[in-house]
Design a protein around this motif. Structure first.
Motif, PDB file in Angstrom:
ATOM      1  N   TYR A   1       4.850  -3.545  -2.811  1.00  0.00           N
ATOM      2  CA  TYR A   1       3.668  -4.410  -2.822  1.00  0.00           C
ATOM      3  C   TYR A   1       4.104  -5.864  -2.945  1.00  0.00           C
ATOM      4  CZ  TYR A   1       4.411  -5.172  -7.825  1.00  0.00           C
ATOM      5  OH  TYR A   1       4.949  -5.536  -9.037  1.00  0.00           O
TER       6      TYR A   1
ATOM      7  N   TYR B   1      -0.841 -12.016  -0.990  1.00  0.00           N
ATOM      8  CA  TYR B   1      -0.767 -11.989   0.471  1.00  0.00           C
ATOM      9  C   TYR B   1      -1.696 -13.078   0.985  1.00  0.00           C
ATOM     10  CZ  TYR B   1       0.076  -9.683   4.986  1.00  0.00           C
ATOM     11  OH  TYR B   1       0.489  -9.374   6.266  1.00  0.00           O
TER      12      TYR B   1
ATOM     13  N   ALA C   1      -1.037  -5.257  -1.722  1.00  0.00           N
ATOM     14  CA  ALA C   1      -1.102  -6.621  -2.254  1.00  0.00           C
ATOM     15  C   ALA C   1      -2.037  -6.611  -3.449  1.00  0.00           C
ATOM     16  CB  ALA C   1      -1.595  -7.614  -1.203  1.00  0.00           C
TER      17      ALA C   1
END
Length: 336
Positions: free
Chosen positions: A115, A119, A146
């Motif tokens: 992850y 983002y 994210a």
């Protein structure tokens, strides 16, 4: 190293964030890039910013390799999506559901992580409905790929619209990543007030104005050999607008201010952006580990109000403040 909350979230990031735009995978060899990342970790930086477009995905891979073996939970890794990548086909760019879905998977693979902490939409996509983009980001968050979503170089109105959709879809839009420095203040009139209202932080890039605020460029003098201003592949086009004698002369007039505070010019510039309470972090890059150690000394520096006023007086009308400049950062059509 001090840490600041990212927007109205519970996530803290280091107020100095290490970024690898223009360096990893292009300007410096991988061993030097790794040494710079190690230097960042040594000074307490835990937040690392990259993007899939940097060196056409290579920068993400270099960063992933450099951070291998570090405790993932002790890091905040940020990346972005929008600009053309890979073979640059018609769907290898933008913020469509297809490109967002494929890009996050590619970024995670290159960064060697399950992850990313943040983002970011690297620009606003005028060719994709905002609802489609935000739904794609909501899916990325729900899938655990994210933790938070941010944007970069969005206007105040775009941030408001994106924030409202994110809220409806059940996730947080917590940050914006704009250019911001003593010389480039276009976010102050509209973006920052809107962001404060919405609980969105700025993670700013180019706090030393592509190196101009270091004072190494002098009016009437030849450009230093090997500097960014002479590297057509490494940002020369972006620095050009600052290389006017009137700007460079005013920058030289800041040297006594830095000297009186016991700071380098670069440290003064970084401390200046961190004085804005809507700024969560200033992104610093480096082509040598020593630059990381030097710039890190700007962390925790408090600039008195009279110093901030003196800087404004010295720079005067060479400062760019027009909020319309932000809209120009996102092309009306995707580039392929």
């Amino acid at each position: 190293m001090r840490f600041r909350f990212l927007g109205n979230s519970g996530l803290k990031i280091s107020e100095l964030t290490y970024g690898n735009w223009l360096t990893h995978g292009s300007q410096v060899e991988n061993d030097t890039a790794t040494a710079c990342v190690r230097a960042a970790l040594d000074v307490g930086i835990t937040t690392f910013d990259t993007a899939d477009v940097y060196a056409n995905t290579v920068a993400e891979s270099v960063l992933g390799d450099a951070l291998a073996g570090e405790r993932r939970e002790s890091l905040e890794i940020l990346t972005k999506v929008y600009w053309p990548t890979g073979p640059k086909g018609p769907n290898d760019t933008g913020l469509s559901r297809k490109h967002v879905r494929e890009s996050i998977d590619g970024s995670l693979r290159r960064l060697r992580t399950d992850y990313v902490d943040l983002y970011q939409a690297h620009r606003y996509d005028h060719e994709t409905p905002l609802e489609e983009t935000m739904q794609a980001f909501a899916d990325v968050v729900r899938q655990g790929k994210a933790l938070y979503i941010g944007v970069s170089e969005w206007t105040a109105d775009q941030i408001r619209a994106g924030h409202a959709l994110a809220k409806e879809l059940g996730f947080q839009l917590v940050s914006n990543q704009p250019q911001y420095s003593m010389l480039w203040r276009v976010i102050e009139a509209e973006v920052v007030p809107a962001s404060r209202e919405l609980g969105v932080s700025q993670i700013v890039w180019s706090p030393i104005a592509q190196g101009v605020l270091t004072g190494k460029y002098r009016p009437g003098a030849e450009l230093p050999a090997g500097s960014r201003a002479t590297d057509e592949k490494g940002g020369a086009s972006m620095i050009r607008s600052f290389l006017r004698d009137d700007v460079l002369g005013r920058v030289q007039d800041l040297r006594p201010v830095a000297d009186e505070l016991g700071l380098t010019m670069a440290q003064l510039a970084i401390a200046w952006v961190l004085a804005n309470d809507n700024v969560a972090a200033a992104i610093i890059g480096a082509s040598r580990p020593e630059q990381v150690h030097d710039n890190a000394k700007a962390g925790g520096v408090e600039l008195p109000a009279e110093v901030l006023a003196r800087i404004d007086e010295v720079l005067g009308d060479v400062v760019v403040t027009d909020p319309a400049e932000t809209a120009k950062a996102s092309p009306p059509q995707r580039l392929v």
